[in-house]
Structure formats: C-alpha cells, structure tokens
Scaffold this active site. Structure first.
Site, mmCIF file in Angstrom:
data_model
loop_
_atom_site.group_PDB
_atom_site.id
_atom_site.type_symbol
_atom_site.label_atom_id
_atom_site.label_comp_id
_atom_site.label_asym_id
_atom_site.label_seq_id
_atom_site.Cartn_x
_atom_site.Cartn_y
_atom_site.Cartn_z
ATOM 1 N N PRO A 10 -7.444 -54.070 -13.453
ATOM 2 C CA PRO A 10 -6.245 -53.387 -13.941
ATOM 3 C C PRO A 10 -5.938 -52.073 -13.234
ATOM 4 C CG PRO A 10 -7.666 -54.015 -15.769
ATOM 5 C CD PRO A 10 -8.369 -54.418 -14.523
ATOM 6 N N ASN A 11 -4.677 -51.904 -12.922
ATOM 7 C CA ASN A 11 -4.099 -50.665 -12.369
ATOM 8 C C ASN A 11 -4.445 -50.396 -10.908
ATOM 9 O OD1 ASN A 11 -2.776 -49.844 -14.820
ATOM 10 N ND2 ASN A 11 -4.810 -49.427 -15.639
ATOM 11 N N ARG A 18 -0.982 -43.758 -7.760
ATOM 12 C CA ARG A 18 -1.553 -43.391 -9.058
ATOM 13 C C ARG A 18 -2.623 -42.321 -8.877
ATOM 14 N NH1 ARG A 18 -6.517 -47.017 -11.162
ATOM 15 N NH2 ARG A 18 -6.759 -46.169 -13.245
ATOM 16 N N TYR A 23 -7.740 -41.137 -6.663
ATOM 17 C CA TYR A 23 -7.861 -42.456 -6.044
ATOM 18 C C TYR A 23 -7.367 -42.539 -4.600
ATOM 19 C CZ TYR A 23 -8.842 -43.779 -10.873
ATOM 20 O OH TYR A 23 -9.390 -43.870 -12.125
ATOM 21 N N ASN A 74 -14.076 -54.322 -8.072
ATOM 22 C CA ASN A 74 -13.728 -53.082 -8.746
ATOM 23 C C ASN A 74 -12.958 -53.511 -9.985
ATOM 24 O OD1 ASN A 74 -12.809 -50.686 -9.749
ATOM 25 N ND2 ASN A 74 -12.000 -49.912 -7.807
ATOM 26 N N ALA A 77 -10.938 -50.156 -15.420
ATOM 27 C CA ALA A 77 -11.413 -49.754 -16.748
ATOM 28 C C ALA A 77 -12.207 -50.854 -17.446
ATOM 29 C CB ALA A 77 -10.232 -49.328 -17.608
ATOM 30 N N GLU A 98 -20.656 -54.016 -6.919
ATOM 31 C CA GLU A 98 -19.720 -53.224 -7.723
ATOM 32 C C GLU A 98 -19.145 -52.083 -6.880
ATOM 33 O OE1 GLU A 98 -21.541 -51.626 -11.236
ATOM 34 O OE2 GLU A 98 -19.732 -50.540 -11.849
ATOM 35 N N HIS A 100 -16.320 -48.670 -6.831
ATOM 36 C CA HIS A 100 -15.352 -47.759 -7.445
ATOM 37 C C HIS A 100 -14.896 -46.769 -6.395
ATOM 38 C CE1 HIS A 100 -16.147 -49.296 -11.423
ATOM 39 N NE2 HIS A 100 -17.431 -49.223 -11.142
ATOM 40 N N ARG A 107 -17.146 -38.234 -14.196
ATOM 41 C CA ARG A 107 -15.890 -38.161 -14.949
ATOM 42 C C ARG A 107 -16.180 -38.244 -16.461
ATOM 43 N NH1 ARG A 107 -11.840 -42.281 -12.354
ATOM 44 N NH2 ARG A 107 -10.386 -41.066 -13.637
HETATM 45 C C1 DQA Z 1 -12.226 -47.029 -11.063
HETATM 46 C C2 DQA Z 1 -12.911 -46.139 -12.117
HETATM 47 C C3 DQA Z 1 -12.551 -46.598 -13.518
HETATM 48 O O1 DQA Z 1 -13.170 -45.754 -14.484
HETATM 49 C C4 DQA Z 1 -11.056 -46.550 -13.735
HETATM 50 O O2 DQA Z 1 -10.722 -47.041 -15.016
HETATM 51 C C5 DQA Z 1 -10.293 -47.260 -12.674
HETATM 52 C C6 DQA Z 1 -10.715 -47.087 -11.283
HETATM 53 C C7 DQA Z 1 -12.447 -46.500 -9.628
HETATM 54 O O3 DQA Z 1 -12.244 -47.266 -8.707
HETATM 55 O O4 DQA Z 1 -12.789 -45.333 -9.445
HETATM 56 O O5 DQA Z 1 -9.284 -47.905 -12.930
HETATM 57 O O6 DQA Z 1 -12.774 -48.321 -11.143
#
Ligand code: DQA
Length: 147
Positions: A10-11, A18, A23, A74, A77, A98, A100, A107
């Site tokens: 998501p996102n 964003r 990011y 990735n 959330a 994994e 990020h 954070r």
């Molecule tokens: C994320 C970190 C997550 O906590 C966050 O919700 C994201 C992006 C990152 O790539 O830093 O959507 O996965």
C-alpha cells in the site's frame, strides 16, 4: 532463467510524491527500471507487482509458489500488522527479502514490529532506493547459491 518477484504494498505507488523527505523523489517506476537493468546484467529475470490491497498481494504471493526463486517485498504499513501476509509468505516456502525505504526502527513505535521479518531470510532498510538495489544483489547471490 531464475526469477525474482518484487512486491510493493500500500501507498508505495505514490513514491516520488509522498513524504519525499522520508521516501525520496524517485518514483516506483524509475526504481523498477533500475532493478530491471541490474537483474538483466546478472542474467536473472525480474517481475514487479504493486497493490494497495492485502488480498491481491496474497494472491500474487501464492501464485509465485514454484514459479519464482525469490521474493523481495516492501509490504508498506501491512508489514506491521498483517498476519495474513505473514502466513502467505510462510506458505510459499521461498526465500523472502524484506525491504524498506526508511528505517522503521527510527520512526514511530507502531513501525518497530515487523510480521515480515520472521519469515524473511534477511532485509535491507533505511537506504532509500538503494535498499531495493541491495536486495536485488542479495537475491541474485541467493539464486546462484541455490543453483
Ligand atoms: C515503508 C515503512 C512503513 O512503515 C510505511 O508504512 C510504508 C513504507 C518504507 O519503505 O519505509 O508505507 O515500508
């Protein structure tokens, strides 16, 4: 040819626009093109999938069983609370890396728990788009070792 599947949750489709201070300014598409070039140079096939929907991510993970050699994910959330995603990653019995962009441990508290980490062979975080490139390097190495 061995295949790496790169999954974004998501996102992450909003990358580049964003919260750029967290990011970065690179779009997901630009990152994926870089990863494609990197994988090609290593003789590895790479596929990409992004969804904002938990069920679609799970369907894609399940479809990778027996087809992909390694999953880079990735989960956004969902990383922090999706037991369903955890179960899907465990079920497919593929090496999971994994990723990020940010460092979740630096954070908010709710980002300190990952349900992906327990089913991952390893992870890269906090390095922006470099996190993805290093994950692809690691995946190529794992695939080569697996033969
Ligand atoms: C994320 C970190 C997550 O906590 C966050 O919700 C994201 C992006 C990152 O790539 O830093 O959507 O996965």
């Amino acid at each position: 040819m061995p295949t790496i599947l790169v999954i974004n949750g998501p996102n992450l489709n909003l990358m580049g626009t964003r919260e750029v201070e967290i990011y970065g300014t690179q779009t997901l598409d630009a990152i994926n093109r870089e990863l494609e070039r990197l994988a090609e140079s290593r003789g590895v096939h790479i596929e990409f999938f992004q969804s904002n929907h938990e069920g679609e991510l799970i369907d894609r993970i399940q479809a990778a069983r027996g087809r992909a050699g390694c999953i880079i994910i990735n989960a956004g959330a969902l990383t922090h609370y999706s037991i369903a995603l955890h179960d899907a990653l465990r079920a497919v019995e593929l090496p999971v890396i994994e990723v990020h962009l940010s460092n979740p441990y630096a954070r908010e508290d709710f980002r300190h728990r990952s349900l992906v980490s327990p089913v991952a062979v390893g992870g890269v975080f906090g390095l922006g788009s470099l996190s993805y490139r290093l994950a692809v390097e690691a995946a190529c190495e794992l695939l080569a070792r697996m033969g």
